[in-house]
Every structure is written in C-alpha cells, then in structure tokens.
Motif scaffolding. Structure first.
Motif, short mmCIF file in Angstrom:
data_model
loop_
_atom_site.label_atom_id
_atom_site.label_comp_id
_atom_site.label_asym_id
_atom_site.label_seq_id
_atom_site.Cartn_x
_atom_site.Cartn_y
_atom_site.Cartn_z
N VAL A 137 -4.32 26.32 60.12
CA VAL A 137 -4.16 25.21 61.07
C VAL A 137 -2.77 25.16 61.70
O VAL A 137 -2.47 24.25 62.46
N GLN A 138 -1.92 26.16 61.40
CA GLN A 138 -0.56 26.14 61.94
C GLN A 138 -0.57 26.13 63.46
O GLN A 138 0.25 25.48 64.10
N LYS A 139 -1.53 26.84 64.06
CA LYS A 139 -1.64 26.90 65.52
C LYS A 139 -1.86 25.51 66.11
O LYS A 139 -1.28 25.15 67.14
N VAL A 140 -2.70 24.74 65.45
CA VAL A 140 -2.98 23.37 65.92
C VAL A 140 -1.73 22.50 65.75
O VAL A 140 -1.38 21.72 66.64
N LEU A 141 -1.04 22.65 64.62
CA LEU A 141 0.16 21.85 64.36
C LEU A 141 1.28 22.18 65.35
O LEU A 141 2.06 21.31 65.72
N ASP A 142 1.33 23.44 65.79
CA ASP A 142 2.38 23.86 66.72
C ASP A 142 2.06 23.53 68.17
O ASP A 142 2.92 23.60 69.03
N ASN A 143 0.80 23.19 68.44
CA ASN A 143 0.36 22.95 69.82
C ASN A 143 0.53 21.48 70.18
O ASN A 143 -0.25 20.62 69.76
N ALA A 144 1.55 21.18 70.98
CA ALA A 144 1.81 19.79 71.38
C ALA A 144 0.69 19.23 72.24
O ALA A 144 0.55 18.02 72.39
N GLU A 145 -0.12 20.11 72.83
CA GLU A 145 -1.20 19.67 73.71
C GLU A 145 -2.55 19.62 72.99
O GLU A 145 -3.58 19.41 73.63
N ALA A 146 -2.56 19.83 71.69
CA ALA A 146 -3.83 19.83 70.96
C ALA A 146 -4.53 18.48 71.11
O ALA A 146 -3.91 17.43 71.01
N SER A 147 -5.82 18.54 71.34
CA SER A 147 -6.60 17.30 71.53
C SER A 147 -7.02 16.73 70.19
O SER A 147 -6.98 17.42 69.16
N GLN A 148 -7.45 15.47 70.22
CA GLN A 148 -7.97 14.84 69.00
C GLN A 148 -9.12 15.67 68.43
O GLN A 148 -9.21 15.88 67.22
N GLU A 149 -10.00 16.13 69.30
CA GLU A 149 -11.17 16.88 68.87
C GLU A 149 -10.76 18.15 68.13
O GLU A 149 -11.33 18.48 67.08
N GLU A 150 -9.75 18.86 68.65
CA GLU A 150 -9.28 20.09 68.00
C GLU A 150 -8.67 19.79 66.63
O GLU A 150 -8.90 20.53 65.66
N ILE A 151 -7.91 18.70 66.55
CA ILE A 151 -7.26 18.35 65.29
C ILE A 151 -8.29 17.90 64.26
O ILE A 151 -8.22 18.28 63.09
N ILE A 152 -9.26 17.10 64.70
CA ILE A 152 -10.32 16.64 63.80
C ILE A 152 -11.11 17.84 63.26
O ILE A 152 -11.46 17.90 62.08
N GLN A 153 -11.37 18.81 64.14
CA GLN A 153 -12.08 20.02 63.72
C GLN A 153 -11.27 20.78 62.67
O GLN A 153 -11.81 21.27 61.67
N ALA A 154 -9.95 20.85 62.87
CA ALA A 154 -9.07 21.53 61.92
C ALA A 154 -9.08 20.82 60.57
O ALA A 154 -9.10 21.46 59.51
N ILE A 155 -9.07 19.48 60.61
CA ILE A 155 -9.12 18.69 59.37
C ILE A 155 -10.42 18.97 58.62
O ILE A 155 -10.42 19.21 57.41
N ALA A 156 -11.55 18.95 59.35
CA ALA A 156 -12.86 19.17 58.73
C ALA A 156 -12.94 20.56 58.09
O ALA A 156 -13.41 20.70 56.95
N GLU A 157 -12.46 21.58 58.80
CA GLU A 157 -12.52 22.94 58.28
C GLU A 157 -11.61 23.11 57.05
O GLU A 157 -11.97 23.79 56.09
N ALA A 158 -10.44 22.47 57.10
CA ALA A 158 -9.51 22.54 55.96
C ALA A 158 -10.14 21.92 54.72
O ALA A 158 -10.06 22.47 53.61
#
Length: 200
Positions: A137-158
C-alpha cells in the motif's frame, strides 16, 4: 514536540496522551530514571503488555528515550523521560485549512490505513514499514491524489491479507479499534462492513 505538526501527528499524540494510565506511567518512569516495561509493570501492578503499549506510545511521540539494556541471557528495552516538562503547540487555523481542503477528505482514510498498520505492528512485533510493504500500500500512501475509493480498497486488501495470518475476529478487533481512535467527529463511510461492522 513544539514543531508544527499535521493533523495525523496531533491526533496520534492526543490519542497516546489520552490513554488510561499514561500519566502514571510517565511519572513512574521519571522516578526510576531508566526502567524496562517489566519493571514498570511490577511497580504499577499491571500487565507487561499494558506497560509495553504505554511506553512504546510515549516513545513514538518523543516523550521517552529508549535504549537496549543487555542482560546475561537476553536484552530488554529500557526507557527514560527525555524532559520533565513538555508542551504541545497546535495551530487550529492552520489545521482547519488542511482538514477541509479536499471535498473527499481522503486524509482521514489515509490516517485510518496508517493507524491500522501501526496497530498490527504493535500486535505482531513487526515494524510498521515492513507491514506496509507486505500489504503493498506504499504507493497509495505516497499518492497525494489518491481517492477515497482507492484508499478504502487498499484497506480492504490489507485486512484480507491479515485474516490469513490472525483470523477474522482479531483483524476485525484491530480495525474497529483504529476506526474508534481516529473516527471521532469524522465522517468515514463505505468501509468494508466485514471488518468495520462492530464486534459481535
């Protein structure tokens, strides 16, 4: 502790300082100069795991110093108070801009993801950085433009990955604890109900 901090850092500091027994732990460490979690637990008549959690939290926010005490059979971490006084300087005007700058307010979802990683680190004894790497999930954490949907997906997968290791009930407990810790007053929606539906 007086440098300017972002909302995530302030919330983490307040969360640590607001934990039950932290002030007593701090005073106990001050009286002992250098002390291990086992010694603090014995002096306070509490579990070692509780002492470790409090001491680690105080170390994370920069109030305690830590070093290794070498013993005959094994080594242990020991803690000492860095200063007998400390302050927390919060600029509310600066925080207001940061909290409302994005219509999606993705920051709170990133904060949740990081808090979950921190909890799994403490639970498993692994560094948070290692857990984040394993989760991918580092890519999501480093992406200042990451959307809620992308972050929620990362949380679910983790969390799905951790279920394989620790089981659903444990993962759910840690996820809900993170949500409770950072969700006060925040609108956090669309999280996977399998993990954030409450403990039954």
């Amino acid at each position: 502790m007086n440098d300017r901090m972002n909302m995530e850092e302030i919330q983490h500091i307040l969360s640590v300082l607001g934990t039950e027994g932290v002030l007593d732990t701090l005073l106990c460490v001050k009286e002992q100069d250098w002390a291990t979690a086992s010694e603090i637990a014995e002096l306070m008549d509490t579990h070692v795991a509780t002492a470790v959690k409090r001491l680690s939290g105080l170390y994370d926010i920069g109030i305690l110093d830590r070093r290794v005490r070498k013993g005959r059979t094994r080594s242990a971490q020991e803690y000492s108070v860095i200063s007998s006084s400390f302050g927390l300087d919060i600029d509310l005007d600066e925080l207001v801009g940061g909290a409302t700058g994005s219509p999606e307010n993705s920051e709170v979802y990133l904060l949740l993801l990081k808090d979950i990683a921190r909890r799994f680190a403490k639970f498993s004894g692994r560094p948070a950085e290692e857990i984040i790497t394993c989760w991918g999930v580092q890519k999501v954490l480093d992406n200042a433009e990451a959307s809620q949907e992308e972050i929620i997906q990362a949380i679910a997968e983790a969390l799905e990955l951790e279920v394989e290791e620790y089981g659903e009930l444990t993962v759910k407990s840690l996820a809900v604890a993170s949500l409770d810790a950072i969700g006060d007053g925040q609108v956090i929606e669309n999280l996977p109900s399998r993990f954030f539906g409450g403990i039954k």
